[in-house]
Design a protein around this motif. Structure first.
Motif, PDB file in Angstrom:
ATOM      1  N   GLU A 106       0.835  -1.199   0.000  1.00 33.58           N
ATOM      2  CA  GLU A 106       0.000   0.000   0.000  1.00 33.58           C
ATOM      3  C   GLU A 106       0.875   1.256   0.000  1.00 33.58           C
ATOM      4  N   TYR A 107       2.128   1.094   0.395  1.00 32.72           N
ATOM      5  CA  TYR A 107       3.045   2.227   0.505  1.00 32.72           C
ATOM      6  C   TYR A 107       4.176   2.180  -0.522  1.00 32.72           C
ATOM      7  N   TYR A 108       4.511   0.985  -1.003  1.00 37.24           N
ATOM      8  CA  TYR A 108       5.639   0.832  -1.911  1.00 37.24           C
ATOM      9  C   TYR A 108       5.232  -0.053  -3.089  1.00 37.24           C
ATOM     10  N   ASP A 109       5.918   0.159  -4.227  1.00 43.95           N
ATOM     11  CA  ASP A 109       5.608  -0.590  -5.444  1.00 43.95           C
ATOM     12  C   ASP A 109       6.546  -1.769  -5.664  1.00 43.95           C
ATOM     13  N   PHE A 110       7.137  -2.252  -4.599  1.00 42.08           N
ATOM     14  CA  PHE A 110       8.017  -3.418  -4.661  1.00 42.08           C
ATOM     15  C   PHE A 110       7.906  -4.130  -3.324  1.00 42.08           C
ATOM     16  N   ASN A 111       8.600  -5.237  -3.160  1.00 41.02           N
ATOM     17  CA  ASN A 111       8.502  -6.041  -1.947  1.00 41.02           C
ATOM     18  C   ASN A 111       9.633  -5.725  -0.975  1.00 41.02           C
ATOM     19  N   PRO A 112       9.473  -6.068   0.311  1.00 45.50           N
ATOM     20  CA  PRO A 112      10.526  -5.760   1.285  1.00 45.50           C
ATOM     21  C   PRO A 112      11.904  -6.286   0.896  1.00 45.50           C
ATOM     22  N   ASP A 113      11.945  -7.496   0.329  1.00 49.94           N
ATOM     23  CA  ASP A 113      13.256  -8.047  -0.016  1.00 49.94           C
ATOM     24  C   ASP A 113      13.823  -7.474  -1.316  1.00 49.94           C
ATOM     25  N   GLN A 114      13.124  -6.489  -1.910  1.00 48.97           N
ATOM     26  CA  GLN A 114      13.627  -5.808  -3.099  1.00 48.97           C
ATOM     27  C   GLN A 114      14.106  -4.384  -2.788  1.00 48.97           C
ATOM     28  N   VAL A 115      14.067  -4.011  -1.526  1.00 52.02           N
ATOM     29  CA  VAL A 115      14.456  -2.658  -1.132  1.00 52.02           C
ATOM     30  C   VAL A 115      15.861  -2.322  -1.614  1.00 52.02           C
ATOM     31  N   ILE A 116      16.794  -3.231  -1.415  1.00 55.75           N
ATOM     32  CA  ILE A 116      18.188  -2.952  -1.760  1.00 55.75           C
ATOM     33  C   ILE A 116      18.395  -2.930  -3.274  1.00 55.75           C
ATOM     34  N   ASP A 117      17.626  -3.715  -4.014  1.00 56.81           N
ATOM     35  CA  ASP A 117      17.710  -3.706  -5.473  1.00 56.81           C
ATOM     36  C   ASP A 117      17.167  -2.379  -6.009  1.00 56.81           C
ATOM     37  N   TYR A 118      16.069  -1.923  -5.429  1.00 53.83           N
ATOM     38  CA  TYR A 118      15.461  -0.669  -5.840  1.00 53.83           C
ATOM     39  C   TYR A 118      16.411   0.506  -5.602  1.00 53.83           C
ATOM     40  N   LYS A 119      17.035   0.539  -4.431  1.00 53.03           N
ATOM     41  CA  LYS A 119      17.973   1.621  -4.119  1.00 53.03           C
ATOM     42  C   LYS A 119      19.158   1.629  -5.081  1.00 53.03           C
ATOM     43  N   ALA A 120      19.636   0.442  -5.436  1.00 52.82           N
ATOM     44  CA  ALA A 120      20.775   0.354  -6.348  1.00 52.82           C
ATOM     45  C   ALA A 120      20.417   0.892  -7.727  1.00 52.82           C
ATOM     46  N   LEU A 121      19.167   0.720  -8.143  1.00 51.46           N
ATOM     47  CA  LEU A 121      18.731   1.185  -9.458  1.00 51.46           C
ATOM     48  C   LEU A 121      18.408   2.671  -9.480  1.00 51.46           C
ATOM     49  N   VAL A 122      17.678   3.125  -8.471  1.00 55.31           N
ATOM     50  CA  VAL A 122      17.152   4.489  -8.462  1.00 55.31           C
ATOM     51  C   VAL A 122      18.105   5.461  -7.773  1.00 55.31           C
ATOM     52  N   GLY A 123      18.870   4.962  -6.814  1.00 53.99           N
ATOM     53  CA  GLY A 123      19.736   5.817  -6.023  1.00 53.99           C
ATOM     54  C   GLY A 123      19.065   6.250  -4.734  1.00 53.99           C
ATOM     55  N   ASP A 124      19.824   6.925  -3.886  1.00 53.87           N
ATOM     56  CA  ASP A 124      19.315   7.391  -2.598  1.00 53.87           C
ATOM     57  C   ASP A 124      20.181   8.569  -2.154  1.00 53.87           C
ATOM     58  N   ASN A 125      19.585   9.751  -2.110  1.00 54.63           N
ATOM     59  CA  ASN A 125      20.356  10.943  -1.750  1.00 54.63           C
ATOM     60  C   ASN A 125      20.940  10.863  -0.353  1.00 54.63           C
ATOM     61  N   SER A 126      20.204  10.238   0.578  1.00 53.96           N
ATOM     62  CA  SER A 126      20.679  10.196   1.962  1.00 53.96           C
ATOM     63  C   SER A 126      21.970   9.403   2.098  1.00 53.96           C
ATOM     64  N   ASP A 127      22.155   8.398   1.248  1.00 54.23           N
ATOM     65  CA  ASP A 127      23.379   7.593   1.275  1.00 54.23           C
ATOM     66  C   ASP A 127      24.375   8.005   0.196  1.00 54.23           C
ATOM     67  N   ASN A 128      23.978   8.972  -0.634  1.00 55.92           N
ATOM     68  CA  ASN A 128      24.789   9.434  -1.758  1.00 55.92           C
ATOM     69  C   ASN A 128      24.939   8.362  -2.831  1.00 55.92           C
ATOM     70  N   PHE A 129      23.889   7.549  -2.999  1.00 54.07           N
ATOM     71  CA  PHE A 129      23.840   6.596  -4.107  1.00 54.07           C
ATOM     72  C   PHE A 129      23.254   7.318  -5.316  1.00 54.07           C
ATOM     73  N   LYS A 130      23.925   7.230  -6.458  1.00 56.71           N
ATOM     74  CA  LYS A 130      23.474   7.947  -7.648  1.00 56.71           C
ATOM     75  C   LYS A 130      22.480   7.158  -8.484  1.00 56.71           C
TER      76      LYS A 130
END
Length: 297
Positions: A170-194
């Motif tokens: 209801e809050y995310y468009d992927f599953n809990p065990d895909q969180v790290i895959d999603y971050k690797a693809l999209v990036g994360d400003n808080s961790d400085n992932f591009k």
């Protein structure tokens, strides 16, 4: 979640930061002891902790804090969290006192140099297997821990929400065990992932829906749109590095307390705790803690 006893695990560094910044600049008068020592973060931290105990009625409580030095992730990636502004000295002084007061109240809390609070939260989850785990944090990395016995309490639109494996989508468009895959693809400003240039949230969720993991995406590049496949190939090393860094680590040496030591019934307003509260003129907080201990018993 099944009907087991509940362990509340608090990301103490997150709660301390939130407590400091939510009060440091939003009120005209900062709470201070007579000697000028600021106490706003301490009061806000324990107000939230007591509220969590009241609302969720856990049987056990444990608080995790970040390393006092740079972590193994900084050794892998020099730019890790490079965009984050260092908190002022007043914050760290209060953080130290928060940890001392937790210990004086017999609320188990730990840090481990080289590792983050998130890693300790993950270690707690796998260490205490016979309880349901409620995690309090806003850190998205912890979403990877959500399963049938683990949920996360988040503040969303001003309200405390319980994110579980049942309502996660209801809050995310992927599953809990895909969180790290999603971050690797999209990036994360808080961790400085591009992230991978050209791949936004929608395309990333489409790829994960089709191939599920980052590794499987790379095994099927020939099936992916050529312009995107080219970008994926070009930025593979960064993407795989970021997934590794985002994966919570539990393989480190930290002696965890026994579950009995985490019991809420063990919380005690010791002489040491009273001395700290009195020294910093935290009289109303002392009263609230006293009342909370009485209700817990």
């Amino acid at each position: 979640m099944n009907e087991r006893e509940i362990l509340l695990v608090i990301d103490g560094t997150y709660l301390a930061y939130r407590s400091y910044y939510a009060t440091a600049y939003k009120s005209e008068k900062i709470l201070q002891a007579n000697d000028g020592f600021e106490t706003n973060a301490i009061v806000a931290f324990f107000n939230t902790l007591l509220l969590l105990l009241k609302d969720y009625k856990p049987n056990y409580i444990y608080v995790a804090f970040d390393s006092h030095i740079k972590t193994f992730r900084h050794e892998i990636f020099d730019g890790y969290k490079a965009g984050r502004q260092k908190a002022p000295r007043e914050f760290y002084l209060q953080l130290d006192l928060i940890q001392k007061l937790l210990s004086a109240l017999n609320i188990q809390n730990q840090y481990c140099d080289g590792y983050e609070a998130d890693d300790i939260v993950a270690k707690a989850k796998i260490n205490y297997t016979n309880v349901n785990v409620l995690i309090f944090s806003a850190d998205q990395d912890l979403n990877q821990l959500i399963d049938k016995r683990t949920a996360i309490i988040k503040k969303i639109n001003g309200e405390m929400k319980l994110i579980t494996d049942f309502n996660f989508n209801e809050y995310y468009d992927f599953n809990p065990d895909q969180v790290i895959d999603y971050k690797a693809l999209v990036g994360d400003n808080s961790d400085n992932f591009k992230g991978v240039p050209g791949i936004g949230p929608k395309y990333a969720t489409n790829l994960l829906s089709e191939y599920y993991t980052l590794e499987n995406i790379y095994e099927n590049l020939e099936l992916i749109k050529p312009t995107i496949a080219k970008k994926l190939s070009e930025y593979k090393q960064n993407a795989m590095r970021d997934k590794y860094i985002a994966t919570l680590c539990t393989e480190f040496d930290l002696k965890m307390p026994t579950l009995n030591r985490l019991s809420v019934s063990q919380i005690n307003l010791s002489d040491n705790a009273e001395n700290i509260l009195n020294e910093y003129q935290l009289f109303y907080l002392r009263h609230k803690i006293e009342q909370s201990i009485k209700k817990a018993r």
